[in-house]
Design a protein around this motif. Structure first.
Motif, PDB file in Angstrom:
ATOM      1  N   ASN A 166      48.908 -12.235 -11.178  1.00  0.00           N
ATOM      2  CA  ASN A 166      48.674 -13.793 -11.583  1.00  0.00           C
ATOM      3  C   ASN A 166      48.863 -14.118 -12.936  1.00  0.00           C
ATOM      4  O   ASN A 166      48.982 -13.226 -13.790  1.00  0.00           O
ATOM      5  CB  ASN A 166      47.521 -14.230 -10.663  1.00  0.00           C
ATOM      6  CG  ASN A 166      47.501 -14.023  -9.090  1.00  0.00           C
ATOM      7  OD1 ASN A 166      48.405 -14.536  -8.760  1.00  0.00           O
ATOM      8  ND2 ASN A 166      46.631 -13.604  -8.711  1.00  0.00           N
ATOM      9  N   SER A 197      44.511 -11.023  -8.401  1.00  0.00           N
ATOM     10  CA  SER A 197      45.344 -10.281  -7.800  1.00  0.00           C
ATOM     11  C   SER A 197      44.733  -8.948  -7.209  1.00  0.00           C
ATOM     12  O   SER A 197      45.394  -7.946  -6.873  1.00  0.00           O
ATOM     13  CB  SER A 197      46.327  -9.640  -8.677  1.00  0.00           C
ATOM     14  OG  SER A 197      45.791  -9.313 -10.120  1.00  0.00           O
ATOM     15  N   GLU A 257      43.868 -19.808  -3.716  1.00  0.00           N
ATOM     16  CA  GLU A 257      45.566 -19.885  -4.012  1.00  0.00           C
ATOM     17  C   GLU A 257      46.203 -18.684  -2.903  1.00  0.00           C
ATOM     18  O   GLU A 257      45.875 -17.713  -2.993  1.00  0.00           O
ATOM     19  CB  GLU A 257      46.029 -19.519  -5.026  1.00  0.00           C
ATOM     20  CG  GLU A 257      45.205 -20.530  -6.424  1.00  0.00           C
ATOM     21  CD  GLU A 257      46.011 -22.006  -6.061  1.00  0.00           C
ATOM     22  OE1 GLU A 257      47.062 -22.206  -5.472  1.00  0.00           O
ATOM     23  OE2 GLU A 257      45.348 -22.747  -6.720  1.00  0.00           O
ATOM     24  N   TYR A 258      47.091 -19.077  -2.151  1.00  0.00           N
ATOM     25  CA  TYR A 258      47.752 -18.513  -1.023  1.00  0.00           C
ATOM     26  C   TYR A 258      48.453 -17.205  -1.727  1.00  0.00           C
ATOM     27  O   TYR A 258      48.459 -16.316  -1.461  1.00  0.00           O
ATOM     28  CB  TYR A 258      48.764 -19.303  -0.134  1.00  0.00           C
ATOM     29  CG  TYR A 258      49.338 -18.257   0.542  1.00  0.00           C
ATOM     30  CD1 TYR A 258      49.018 -17.616   1.727  1.00  0.00           C
ATOM     31  CD2 TYR A 258      50.946 -18.176   0.367  1.00  0.00           C
ATOM     32  CE1 TYR A 258      50.028 -16.545   2.335  1.00  0.00           C
ATOM     33  CE2 TYR A 258      51.734 -17.209   1.201  1.00  0.00           C
ATOM     34  CZ  TYR A 258      51.281 -16.414   1.886  1.00  0.00           C
ATOM     35  OH  TYR A 258      52.159 -15.688   2.624  1.00  0.00           O
ATOM     36  N   SER A 259      49.097 -17.612  -2.874  1.00  0.00           N
ATOM     37  CA  SER A 259      50.035 -16.777  -3.796  1.00  0.00           C
ATOM     38  C   SER A 259      49.143 -15.713  -4.311  1.00  0.00           C
ATOM     39  O   SER A 259      49.464 -14.372  -4.396  1.00  0.00           O
ATOM     40  CB  SER A 259      50.828 -17.442  -4.951  1.00  0.00           C
ATOM     41  OG  SER A 259      49.562 -18.092  -5.743  1.00  0.00           O
ATOM     42  N   ARG A 262      48.481 -12.858  -1.552  1.00  0.00           N
ATOM     43  CA  ARG A 262      49.565 -12.318  -1.182  1.00  0.00           C
ATOM     44  C   ARG A 262      49.617 -11.474  -2.145  1.00  0.00           C
ATOM     45  O   ARG A 262      49.912  -9.943  -1.863  1.00  0.00           O
ATOM     46  CB  ARG A 262      50.564 -13.279  -0.971  1.00  0.00           C
ATOM     47  CG  ARG A 262      52.261 -12.582  -0.416  1.00  0.00           C
ATOM     48  CD  ARG A 262      53.228 -13.628  -0.302  1.00  0.00           C
ATOM     49  NE  ARG A 262      53.397 -14.558  -1.510  1.00  0.00           N
ATOM     50  CZ  ARG A 262      54.026 -14.191  -2.811  1.00  0.00           C
ATOM     51  NH1 ARG A 262      54.638 -12.851  -2.888  1.00  0.00           N
ATOM     52  NH2 ARG A 262      54.083 -14.929  -3.795  1.00  0.00           N
ATOM     53  N   LYS A 263      49.370 -11.395  -3.389  1.00  0.00           N
ATOM     54  CA  LYS A 263      49.688 -10.453  -4.592  1.00  0.00           C
ATOM     55  C   LYS A 263      48.386  -9.535  -4.258  1.00  0.00           C
ATOM     56  O   LYS A 263      48.793  -8.172  -4.401  1.00  0.00           O
ATOM     57  CB  LYS A 263      49.615 -11.283  -5.801  1.00  0.00           C
ATOM     58  CG  LYS A 263      50.848 -12.027  -5.907  1.00  0.00           C
ATOM     59  CD  LYS A 263      50.878 -12.818  -7.511  1.00  0.00           C
ATOM     60  CE  LYS A 263      52.014 -13.674  -7.490  1.00  0.00           C
ATOM     61  NZ  LYS A 263      51.939 -14.393  -8.859  1.00  0.00           N
ATOM     62  N   GLU A 281      42.001 -16.232   2.410  1.00  0.00           N
ATOM     63  CA  GLU A 281      42.155 -17.344   1.584  1.00  0.00           C
ATOM     64  C   GLU A 281      40.814 -18.192   1.694  1.00  0.00           C
ATOM     65  O   GLU A 281      40.524 -18.501   2.926  1.00  0.00           O
ATOM     66  CB  GLU A 281      43.274 -18.122   2.035  1.00  0.00           C
ATOM     67  CG  GLU A 281      43.719 -19.402   1.105  1.00  0.00           C
ATOM     68  CD  GLU A 281      45.425 -19.756   1.552  1.00  0.00           C
ATOM     69  OE1 GLU A 281      45.605 -20.967   1.218  1.00  0.00           O
ATOM     70  OE2 GLU A 281      45.984 -18.968   2.622  1.00  0.00           O
TER      71      GLU A 281
END
Length: 380
Positions: A166, A197, A257-259, A262-263, A281
């Motif tokens: 991130n 991350s 943050e969803y991103s 995911r990371k 999340e």
């Protein structure tokens, strides 16, 4: 040998080395010196969580000028470490009133090595700054020049599992050091409520399960050395993996943050830790403690260096959430904004000076008791 580390981690690194079996361990400034054989050098690179590099000094001498340096470098039997068709790189560190430019020291060292090979063989090894066969470290402290071989290569914070990051990821060695400073030993549940991350949660799992820190790393510099012993390395790797242990609690990472979620999941999979670390999340400020019994929290909240936030509002929310929703918790976080701690609204029981890169920071501890603090002491 010399293990280099970050400011404030010297004592932890010394303890790690002693636990691994190092001899004559001595603490210095951002480094710890120790003795061990070739197998121990392999083990140190593989297992140490708070080391940035492992250097193997080969010789040292007092020098007064550039000619002394050139002559000294030429006295070393470089063919013992380097073939003529190999490549090499030099990293110089200078802390001296006699010498001022580390780049010039690197060039002078390179000239001495190349000239020696050319004189003896008619050919010369080449420079490769990215993937050299031999990394040479020159350290000049006033007039004392120490020549070492860099057994690690790239910094040991490159663990090999983090492929997704991130905006402001925490360095893996820094994360491991903060966890060890916080006393994390895998004996209770763990939460990183702003996990990004996933580095902190991954390092927490590796400590809890006693998994070698650099087991996922692609390569160490010593694998290109002329005396590289693959059989010995594989034996040591197997012995270290046989010392892993079971973990009977939960390690949770949370991020709004969803991103980031995911990371973090990608990195956890890369580290083969999907059985031990769960990422979800969620917003820490709307969360509450989900486990019975003690909970250990370590996290790296934003502090306005690379992520813009309202410091006063954000840090007062951290304090409110811990106070209202996380009883029976030891919460630790690092901040590079020393003013930010004033807004938490809780008194830290400990503050430890550390550095995040070049930024001075504090690792602060908040003890959240179940019930009031007074009740806790009355029970005891």
């Amino acid at each position: 040998m010399v293990a280099k580390t970050l400011f404030g981690f010297e004592e932890i690194l010394a303890r790690e080395l002693r636990n691994l079996g190092a001899q004559k361990v001595e603490i210095g400034n951002r480094m710890v010196s120790f003795y061990g054989d070739t197998g121990f050098m392999y083990k140190a690179n593989l297992c140490l969580r708070t080391a940035v590099k492992i250097l193997k000094p080969i010789t040292s001498k007092r020098i007064r000028n550039e000619k002394d340096l050139y002559d000294f470098i030429q006295t070393i039997g470089w063919s013992e470490y380097l073939d003529v068709d190999d490549t090499f790189a030099i990293h110089a560190t200078v802390n001296s009133t006699i010498f001022s430019h580390s780049h010039y020291i690197s060039l002078k060292t390179k000239d001495a090595i190349v000239d020696k090979f050319r004189k003896e063989t008619g050919n010369r090894p080449s420079i490769d700054l990215d993937y050299p066969d031999l990394s040479i470290d020159i350290h000049i402290q006033q007039d004392l020049c120490t020549v070492s071989l860099d057994s690690s290569g790239g910094s040991l914070h490159h663990r090999g599992y983090r492929t997704a990051t991130n905006i402001a990821p925490i360095n893996e060695v820094l994360a491991a050091g903060l966890l060890l400073l916080s006393g994390w030993d895998g004996q209770c549940d763990f939460l990183d409520p702003m996990c990004g991350s996933g580095t902190m949660a991954i390092e927490a799992a590796m400590i809890a399960c006693n998994i070698p820190a650099n087991i996922n790393r692609k390569e160490f510099a010593f694998e290109k050395w002329l005396d590289w012993d693959m059989d010995l390395f594989e034996k040591i790797e197997e012995a270290c993996l046989n010392k892993t242990r079971d973990f009977h609690h939960s390690i949770i990472g949370m991020d709004k943050e969803y991103s980031a979620v995911r990371k973090a999941n990608i990195n956890i999979e890369n580290a083969n830790l999907t059985d031990f670390v769960k990422i979800k999340e969620g917003d820490f400020f709307e969360s509450e403690k989900e486990v019975e019994g003690p909970l250990h929290i370590v996290f790296n909240p934003p502090y306005d260096e690379r992520l813009e936030i309202d410091i006063e509002e954000f840090y007062s929310k951290i304090g409110d959430t811990l106070k209202k929703s996380y009883p029976g918790t030891n919460a630790w976080f690092i901040t590079g904004n020393l003013e930010a701690l004033k807004y938490v609204g809780l008194r830290p029981s400990r503050k430890i000076k550390v550095f995040n890169g070049k930024l001075e920071a504090r690792l602060a501890k908040y003890e959240m008791y179940a019930g009031s603090k007074r009740t806790k002491f009355q029970k005891n």
